[in-house]
Write a protein that holds these residues in place. Sequence first.
Motif, PDB file in Angstrom:
ATOM      1  N   TYR A 284       2.399   2.351   3.162  1.00 41.16           N
ATOM      2  CA  TYR A 284       3.546   1.694   3.645  1.00 41.16           C
ATOM      3  C   TYR A 284       4.911   2.441   3.215  1.00 41.16           C
TER       4      TYR A 284
ATOM      5  N   LEU B 277       4.913   5.818   5.487  1.00 44.00           N
ATOM      6  CA  LEU B 277       5.304   5.505   6.790  1.00 44.00           C
ATOM      7  C   LEU B 277       6.610   5.284   6.873  1.00 44.00           C
ATOM      8  N   ASN B 278       7.363   4.570   5.977  1.00 40.87           N
ATOM      9  CA  ASN B 278       8.716   4.074   5.780  1.00 40.87           C
ATOM     10  C   ASN B 278       9.409   5.307   5.855  1.00 40.87           C
TER      11      ASN B 278
ATOM     12  N   ARG C 221      11.057   6.143   9.434  1.00 39.75           N
ATOM     13  CA  ARG C 221      11.568   5.360  10.110  1.00 39.75           C
ATOM     14  C   ARG C 221      12.967   5.701  10.404  1.00 39.75           C
TER      15      ARG C 221
ATOM     16  N   SER D  18       0.761  -1.345  -0.066  1.00 38.08           N
ATOM     17  CA  SER D  18      -0.042  -0.157   0.101  1.00 38.08           C
ATOM     18  C   SER D  18       0.840   1.263  -0.109  1.00 38.08           C
TER      19      SER D  18
END
Lengths: 229, 379
Positions: free
Chosen positions: B7, B10-11, B14, B4
């Motif tokens: 993903y 959001l990465n 990190r 998605s």
Amino acid sequence: MSLIELRGVTRRYTKGEHTVAPLVDVDLDIEAGEFFVLLGPSGSGKTTLLNLLAGIDRPDGGSVVVGGTDVGAGRSKDLARWRAAHVGYVFQRANLVPVLTAQENVEMPLWLTDLPAKERSRRAALALSAVGLLERAAHLPKQLSGGQEQRVAIARAIVADPELIVADEPTGSLDGESAEAVLRLLARLCTERGKTIVMVTHDQHAASYGTRLVRLEKGQLTAVEVAPR
Amino acid sequence: MGLSFDYALLNLGRRPTRTVLTAVSSALVAALLVCTAAFVRGLEQSFTGAAQPDVALLLSRVAEGDVLRSSVQAGLGALVRANVPGVAVVSEEVHLACNVTVPGSDGARAAMVRGVTPAAYQVHDAVTLTEGTLPGPGEVLVGRLLARQMRVDPSRLAVGETLVLEGAKHRVSGHFAAPGTAIEAEMWTPLEALRGIARRPDASVVFARLEPGADARALQLFVDRRLDLELSLLTSEQYYADLARYLAPIRALAMAMAALIAGAAFLGGVNTAAAAVQDRIRELATLRALGFSTGALWRSLAQEAVLLGSFGALLGLAAARLFLDGGAVRLAMGAFTLGVDGPALALATVATLALALLGTLPALLRLHRLPIAAALAED
């Protein structure tokens, strides 16, 4: 016909100048609905065999047929598609994606399907419910205990309803209580849902949950008598 | 179906430090590319902008196209007007590199001065009076970029201020603009006055505007017949193209710099994508084991790179627009404005995003060759 058929399987690795052959001319049949446990010392090739069954590694010789599909052949893209539909993999460590919630982690295999978002969400919730972690659906992996993470990983492995679940030392990094919960869960999947479980372990207690035990040593398989638990 | 978009998004959270540094470097690349594009386009436009298809120049043959070296007889304009059919207006001009002293600044500075008649304003379309009046004797009309070219405070060249041109005091009568042309870095003064100051009875050049539908053949015939005048004829477009050619090495240097920036940005992108793969090697192997294809993983990495590149480009382009637009670059005898315009912004955006995307291609190869079983065992 068995769900899994290995015929004359050999797998070799080259490390520097040395060639290691953890599997040599191995034959094996695993029936649907079995809780098959593979025992053996470290480095004996248990994980190699598991990876061959799951289609993420290829044999150097022989054939690996799972549910009628020769998973030692074919393009890697086709094998990826096959894995997504037919195999649930539980790793020694949960290997959850740290930036996704438990619910999203479980939902991931369904991203490869054409299911609508609502249905994906419903199935992920059902899988989480099956492992007793529905109330933790919105938690990130870092907010879960090791045992809970592994149960989320099991939910991820079953969410797409595969016929085969392979588990590589799923309790290896868990405390006794968490390990027990995970093993009970796998056994329930086998007995209540008819899933075929292939589990690698070197822990005798974990092995006692299996319906068939086989030891892998020096590249060869030998049957082990199942002790009543 | 694949991973998605969330993903990928959001990465980015990190490794916040790496994400910020990558966004800043993308912003710098975008800003530098805009700067280079604006420089090259400004340089090109400063000459092509002044070129007019219906204007031709008459210079002395020995000058070989250099107006500053050219000397034609005074009255050539009137001669052309009287003898050549199809000529609408002629502007006889003296072009000089003069020493100009601006009170309050240290020493004399070189500046391009043009002696003109009112006809010049009918020939040079780009020139617009923006403030004050046209110059009379003892006065100069100052181009918008002259202060920048002479490196003096623009207030010293305000209307009503005085400057010293070749030893004679002149009052600034007004300002003119000639957007996108090198003319903006000049000062104009009446032709006869400049002849007197420079003790030059001749002219440098005659600009001739042709009547609608006329071509330069009649002018060429005039040049060919009047061998005694030793003239050469250039169209306005040829003349400015020749001038632009003088600055081709600067343009080439700017392009080379842009290529180096792009090369460095590409390597930066490769490094970032490689680091992202290396950091998540076990996770990527897990995703492959779950059934995600190499292509799906690469698309997700590419989404991250493009997201970050877009954010960086946005920052860089905004900074460039804010700080560079309207700025001027000074050359030895001229100046031009940096135009942070649509094409420059579009070019920099496309280049930055393409570089971000290209930077992920080696990672695609790495993902394709990823040994899943071995990567799953990585710590």
